[in-house]
Write a protein that holds these residues in place. Structure first.
Motif, mmCIF file in Angstrom:
data_model
loop_
_atom_site.group_PDB
_atom_site.id
_atom_site.type_symbol
_atom_site.label_atom_id
_atom_site.label_comp_id
_atom_site.label_asym_id
_atom_site.label_seq_id
_atom_site.Cartn_x
_atom_site.Cartn_y
_atom_site.Cartn_z
ATOM 1 N N CYS A 148 -5.694 11.168 7.256
ATOM 2 C CA CYS A 148 -4.748 10.998 8.365
ATOM 3 C C CYS A 148 -3.812 12.193 8.480
ATOM 4 O O CYS A 148 -3.452 12.591 9.602
ATOM 5 C CB CYS A 148 -3.953 9.702 8.192
ATOM 6 S SG CYS A 148 -4.944 8.208 8.441
ATOM 7 N N CYS A 149 -3.440 12.783 7.350
ATOM 8 C CA CYS A 149 -2.601 13.990 7.390
ATOM 9 C C CYS A 149 -3.330 15.138 8.077
ATOM 10 O O CYS A 149 -2.739 15.866 8.886
ATOM 11 C CB CYS A 149 -2.187 14.400 5.981
ATOM 12 S SG CYS A 149 -1.008 13.297 5.207
ATOM 13 N N VAL A 207 -13.995 5.288 -0.756
ATOM 14 C CA VAL A 207 -12.933 5.128 0.236
ATOM 15 C C VAL A 207 -11.723 4.588 -0.519
ATOM 16 O O VAL A 207 -11.726 3.453 -0.970
ATOM 17 C CB VAL A 207 -13.348 4.134 1.346
ATOM 18 C CG1 VAL A 207 -12.235 3.977 2.363
ATOM 19 C CG2 VAL A 207 -14.633 4.559 2.005
ATOM 20 N N THR A 208 -10.731 5.445 -0.677
ATOM 21 C CA THR A 208 -9.516 5.020 -1.361
ATOM 22 C C THR A 208 -8.331 5.188 -0.410
ATOM 23 O O THR A 208 -8.424 5.907 0.588
ATOM 24 C CB THR A 208 -9.264 5.862 -2.633
ATOM 25 O OG1 THR A 208 -9.029 7.223 -2.246
ATOM 26 C CG2 THR A 208 -10.458 5.788 -3.589
ATOM 27 N N ARG A 209 -7.253 4.550 -0.741
ATOM 28 C CA ARG A 209 -6.056 4.677 0.092
ATOM 29 C C ARG A 209 -5.586 6.126 0.155
ATOM 30 O O ARG A 209 -5.165 6.598 1.208
ATOM 31 C CB ARG A 209 -4.937 3.797 -0.446
ATOM 32 C CG ARG A 209 -5.171 2.342 -0.207
ATOM 33 C CD ARG A 209 -4.025 1.527 -0.698
ATOM 34 N NE ARG A 209 -4.359 0.115 -0.547
ATOM 35 C CZ ARG A 209 -3.566 -0.869 -0.855
ATOM 36 N NH1 ARG A 209 -2.369 -0.613 -1.340
ATOM 37 N NH2 ARG A 209 -3.935 -2.110 -0.684
ATOM 38 N N LYS A 210 -5.648 6.824 -0.958
ATOM 39 C CA LYS A 210 -5.198 8.218 -0.983
ATOM 40 C C LYS A 210 -6.089 9.090 -0.099
ATOM 41 O O LYS A 210 -5.589 9.963 0.618
ATOM 42 C CB LYS A 210 -5.182 8.756 -2.406
ATOM 43 C CG LYS A 210 -4.075 8.179 -3.248
ATOM 44 C CD LYS A 210 -4.102 8.725 -4.653
ATOM 45 C CE LYS A 210 -3.014 8.058 -5.495
ATOM 46 N NZ LYS A 210 -3.039 8.527 -6.878
#
Length: 104
Positions: free
Chosen positions: A91-92, A82-85
């Motif tokens: 979300c996109c 689980v990374t921010r990217k």
């Protein structure tokens, strides 16, 4: 009803990918069979939704549901990172699904 069929098709797609991962390259019989059944179910319900929805909208939402759901399954069940990217691009995808629904 078409939107409900599309949701079921998306869930079928997520299920097919889950069982495909569990099949270990079609080496395990039960998960392999379940992947084929879930994939068939997914296509069947997608075809039902296409009676009333534009193909571009339905296909975009179906693949988005499948992609987003599969990423979430990978994180929850297969310990994928689980990374921010990853969260940003997830979300996109979800935003795109919502956008397609709003303009249809």
């Amino acid at each position: 009803m078409a939107w409900m069929f599309l949701m079921v098709a998306g869930i079928g797609e997520i299920s097919a990918m889950f069982f495909l991962k569990m099949s270990e390259g079609f080496k395990r019989l039960l998960p392999s069979l379940l992947a084929l059944v879930a994939g068939g179910m997914s296509f069947y319900f997608l075809s039902l939704s296409l009676r009333d929805l534009p193909i571009g909208t339905a296909y975009g939402i179906w693949t988005g549901i499948g992609s987003a759901g599969t990423v979430m399954l990978g994180i929850l069940f297969f310990k994928e990172p689980v990374t921010r990217k990853r969260i940003l691009f997830l979300c996109c995808i979800i935003s795109g699904i919502i956008g397609l629904k709003l303009v249809s």
